[in-house]
Design an enzyme around this catalytic site. Structure first.
Site, PDB file in Angstrom:
ATOM      1  CB  THR A 142      38.670  48.335  47.854  1.00 45.34           C
ATOM      2  OG1 THR A 142      39.843  47.768  48.436  1.00 45.34           O
ATOM      3  CG2 THR A 142      37.484  47.411  48.092  1.00 45.34           C
ATOM      4  CG  ASN A 143      42.585  45.465  45.485  1.00 44.27           C
ATOM      5  OD1 ASN A 143      42.883  44.649  46.346  1.00 44.27           O
ATOM      6  ND2 ASN A 143      43.234  46.611  45.344  1.00 44.27           N
ATOM      7  CG  ASP A 144      38.371  40.277  45.090  1.00 46.04           C
ATOM      8  OD1 ASP A 144      37.528  40.754  45.879  1.00 46.04           O
ATOM      9  OD2 ASP A 144      38.076  39.746  43.999  1.00 46.04           O
ATOM     10  CB  SER A 145      44.512  42.610  48.207  1.00 49.93           C
ATOM     11  OG  SER A 145      45.554  42.291  49.089  1.00 49.93           O
ATOM     12  CB  ALA A 156      46.445  44.682  45.927  1.00 51.68           C
TER      13      ALA A 156
END
Ligand code: C5P
Length: 222
Positions: A29-32, A96
């Site tokens: 996943t990502n930091d959004s 994101a």
């Protein structure tokens, strides 16, 4: 509808970072945080719209007074957007979305064996580009996070994805980007830069963007 310029309009907003499974217990996943998308959904609600927020992984609090649809992956998000697309007037893609996902999704937990392991990735569907192909009356709004050549990259994205507006954040600017409560953006349409909003709360950016959307919809009907 002075205070409610989006009354009677259906607005879809996507927010958060998609989660792409590797196996039943692992993912990419990502930091959004989802803050920008949530602020837009709240602004659309406050301007009178009927709002659906399609939320992947978010760390910010989900809003009241809007329909919230939870999704996990880019694939799920694509389906959730497309199911509702034809009825929408405005579609804002603030999520994101992961660009890549594991090429195979394992149904059982991976075992620890080799010292080195290669994970093969494949591209996810580009939801915004798909929406751009499908659009008829919808005002389509995309986001772009750029570190250089903001204008050229934003205009290129606008054309490639057939968007009506691109909101570009300079992620190198202080007070802009992931997991902060402020943002600083430029908004581009087919003619070029149409607005520049210096560092301000994401709520204020959301309101300005949704007022702009209301104006553009009204202009089309004038
Ligand atoms: O191409 P890039 O990822 O920079 O474009 C950003 C815009 O495209 C954002 O609005 C994002 O939500 C959307 N996007 C998408 N599906 C993808 C990748 C990006 O909808 N797979």
């Amino acid at each position: 509808a002075g205070g409610h310029p989006l009354a009677g309009r259906r607005v879809i907003v996507t927010a958060g970072g998609t989660v792409e499974r590797i196996d039943p217990v692992r993912y990419i996943t990502n930091d959004s945080s989802g803050k920008m998308g949530i602020a837009i959904a709240e602004a659309a609600r406050d301007l009178g719209a009927d709002v659906t927020l399609i939320a992947a992984r978010v760390t910010a609090e989900l809003p009241a007074g809007v329909e919230v649809v939870r999704v996990e992956s880019a694939e799920d998000m694509l389906r959730a957007v497309m199911e509702r697309f034809d009825a929408a007037d405005v579609v804002v893609k603030a999520a994101a979305v992961a660009d890549y996902r594991p090429a195979v999704r394992r149904t059982s937990k991976m075992k620890k064996k080799e010292d080195r392991l290669t994970l093969e990735l494949e591209k996810t569907p580009d939801i915004l580009a798909e929406a751009g192909r499908r659009k008829t009356k919808q005002l389509l709004i995309g986001f772009a996070a750029e570190t250089d050549d903001l204008e050229a990259n934003a205009m290129d994205k606008l054309r490639r994805k057939n968007c009506d507006l691109i909101v570009a954040n300079d992620v190198t600017a202080p007070g802009a980007g992931f997991d902060v409560d402020t943002n600083a953006v430029s908004v581009f349409d087919a003619a070029g830069r149409t607005a520049e909003w210096k560092v301000m709360p994401k709520q204020e950016i959301g309101l300005r963007l949704m007022r702009l959307a209301a104006e553009r919809l009204a202009d089309r009907e004038a």
